[in-house]
Design a protein around this motif. Structure first.
Motif, mmCIF file in Angstrom:
data_model
loop_
_atom_site.group_PDB
_atom_site.id
_atom_site.type_symbol
_atom_site.label_atom_id
_atom_site.label_comp_id
_atom_site.label_asym_id
_atom_site.label_seq_id
_atom_site.Cartn_x
_atom_site.Cartn_y
_atom_site.Cartn_z
ATOM 1 N N HIS B 88 36.226 35.963 36.413
ATOM 2 C CA HIS B 88 35.348 36.989 36.973
ATOM 3 C C HIS B 88 35.951 37.626 38.227
ATOM 4 C CE1 HIS B 88 33.912 34.346 40.154
ATOM 5 N NE2 HIS B 88 33.501 33.455 39.268
ATOM 6 N N HIS B 89 35.278 38.666 38.698
ATOM 7 C CA HIS B 89 35.825 39.473 39.791
ATOM 8 C C HIS B 89 36.032 38.692 41.093
ATOM 9 C CE1 HIS B 89 36.059 43.561 38.192
ATOM 10 N NE2 HIS B 89 36.477 43.907 39.386
ATOM 11 N N ALA B 90 35.114 37.798 41.432
ATOM 12 C CA ALA B 90 35.285 37.063 42.696
ATOM 13 C C ALA B 90 36.515 36.163 42.614
ATOM 14 C CB ALA B 90 34.030 36.258 43.030
ATOM 15 N N PHE B 93 39.751 38.402 42.902
ATOM 16 C CA PHE B 93 40.120 38.830 44.252
ATOM 17 C C PHE B 93 40.409 37.641 45.154
ATOM 18 C CE2 PHE B 93 40.020 43.420 44.341
ATOM 19 C CZ PHE B 93 39.495 43.685 43.088
#
Lengths: 235, 213
Positions: B88-90, B93
């Motif tokens: 996922h995005h978290a 990053f």
């Protein structure tokens, strides 16, 4: 008995109050909960704050919700795309507010909200216009910016499989913001393409455990209408 | 600029690819830097990261085989190589900020001699700002490289003493690959790595208007 499945999109969505903050998953053509966005528009809540990586494409989905005048503020990292004309027009006429957030900070603010973190120092954006007005601190010699969690009243998430406890799996890059948004909202609604029996999803493969999810509704798999895809490859 | 062998887009992509070591974990931003992936050759195993949750990204699929749940940061259909992963995005990053990516390659409007980067906004009045993952990538990867033309269309250097456009990050660019030369940005200023045939340091200094060590 816990049964989070809903028969219709409207039932799954439930009441949405005016002024609510709505977290909407999706990135490009992947993971956009288009059916739930349409249901939100039909439900009619106004003065919404929307959180999404982008600000709508073309005239459908998020763009149609913006065009309906229901949105007061957009929180996103990348509002401007080749076909974001609905947002562009609202913004240029001063009809919508924009909070621009670096993409990773957007994801981490959502994660922090779901994880009960009060704030965090992040190096992204230090010394740039996006840090203006924010508290900063040097940590181990490096500049950091204080960022606050981003809570939602409602999260709309597109998943792949789910069960009546709300456990979810995703498909490929459609996972994107789904897991962090599901955790960051008081009320989370997910669409799935397949409803599994309890135990039908291997517990090793559950990506979003059911406690983050309030309603699950099954939808048909349709060819994407989500924006961002252009047939020719980017230069 | 007669007699100078200016690098074209493909030659520039090949030049950047030449410096990416076997085993590196790399993010190629969007647009021009994605061409670098075409030049790794068969001998190198480079793992490509895409901000929207892919590690081990492969090339574009054949026409008709596109999967719109499998796209890159530029929202174009891609493939996943065996060994690849979704997240996922978290997490994606966290990989950047946490220093887990070896190299990212970005485009730029301006880069300062000490490595400040401006690549997200020209600051024009009325323009709608958009930043995406540029700020996270710029400060997150262990090395940030820039790929750009050295001069603007009207002949001004995009390598500058101080960026006049809004910053993406401070002192974050390590190398700048251009059509005319390759530079390193250091706390002391620019250092020349290589130059196009027919171009010497003095001529480059005149074009850039800055000292080049």
């Amino acid at each position: 008995m816990i049964d989070k499945t809903a028969a219709t999109l409207a039932d799954a969505l439930g009441p949405v109050r005016d002024g609510a903050t709505v977290l909407i998953g999706g990135f490009g053509t992947a993971g956009v909960p288009e059916e739930l966005i349409d249901a939100l528009r039909q439900q009619g809540a106004r003065e919404l704050t929307l959180v999404n990586n982008n600000a709508g494409n073309g005239d459908t989905g998020l763009a149609a919700l913006l065009a309906s005048g229901a949105v007061r503020k957009m929180v996103c990292s990348f509002p401007r795309t080749a076909d974001s004309w609905v947002f562009d027009d609202l913004y240029r006429r001063g009809r919508i507010e924009l909070e621009l957030v670096p993409q990773g900070t957007l994801a981490e603010r959502l994660r922090a909200a779901g994880a009960g973190i009060g704030a965090f120092f992040c190096p992204t954006g230090y010394g740039t216009p996006l840090a203006e007005g924010k508290e900063t601190r040097l940590i181990a010699g490096r500049g950091h910016v204080l960022e606050l969690p981003l809570h939602g009243d409602l999260a709309l998430v597109k998943a792949e499989r789910g069960d009546r406890w709300g456990n979810l799996t995703y498909r490929k890059a459609a996972r994107n913001f789904g897991p962090v948004m599901a955790a960051a909202a008081r009320h989370t609604v997910a669409t799935v393409h397949e409803l599994a029996e309890l135990g039908g999803i291997d517990p090793e493969h559950v990506v979003t455990p059911g406690l983050y999810v309030d309603r699950v509704v099954r939808i048909d798999r349709v060819a994407t209408r989500a924006g961002g895809f252009r047939q020719e490859r980017a230069a | 600029m007669n007699g100078i062998q200016r690098r074209g887009k493909e030659a520039l992509a090949r030049r950047v690819a030449q410096d990416i070591p076997d085993g590196a974990i790399v993010n190629l931003g969007i647009g021009q830097p994605t061409r670098v992936a075409d030049h790794f050759g068969a001998g190198r195993d480079v793992i490509l990261h895409s901000e929207n949750g892919l590690l081990g990204m492969g090339p574009a699929p054949a026409a008709g085989a596109e999967d719109f749940d499998l796209i890159n940061a530029g929202k174009q259909p891609v493939t996943l190589r065996p060994g690849g992963a979704y997240f996922h995005h978290a997490d994606s990053f966290a990989m950047m900020r946490g220093g887990h990516l070896d190299i990212c390659v970005l485009g730029a409007f301006q880069v300062s001699a000490t490595g400040d980067l401006a690549n997200w906004s020209t600051g024009e009045p009325g323009a709608i700002p958009a930043v995406g993952g540029a700020m996270d990538l710029a400060i997150g990867a262990r090395e940030t490289w820039v790929m750009m033309d050295l001069l603007t269309r009207d002949g001004r250097s995009k390598l500058v003493a101080q960026c006049s456009y809004p910053l993406t990050g401070i002192a974050c660019v390590r190398r700048v690959y251009t059509d005319l030369a390759t530079f390193e940005c250091t706390p002391q200023g620019l250092r020349l790595v290589d130059a196009a045939e027919g171009l010497d340091r003095e001529a480059l200094q005149r074009l850039v208007g800055l000292p080049i060590a």
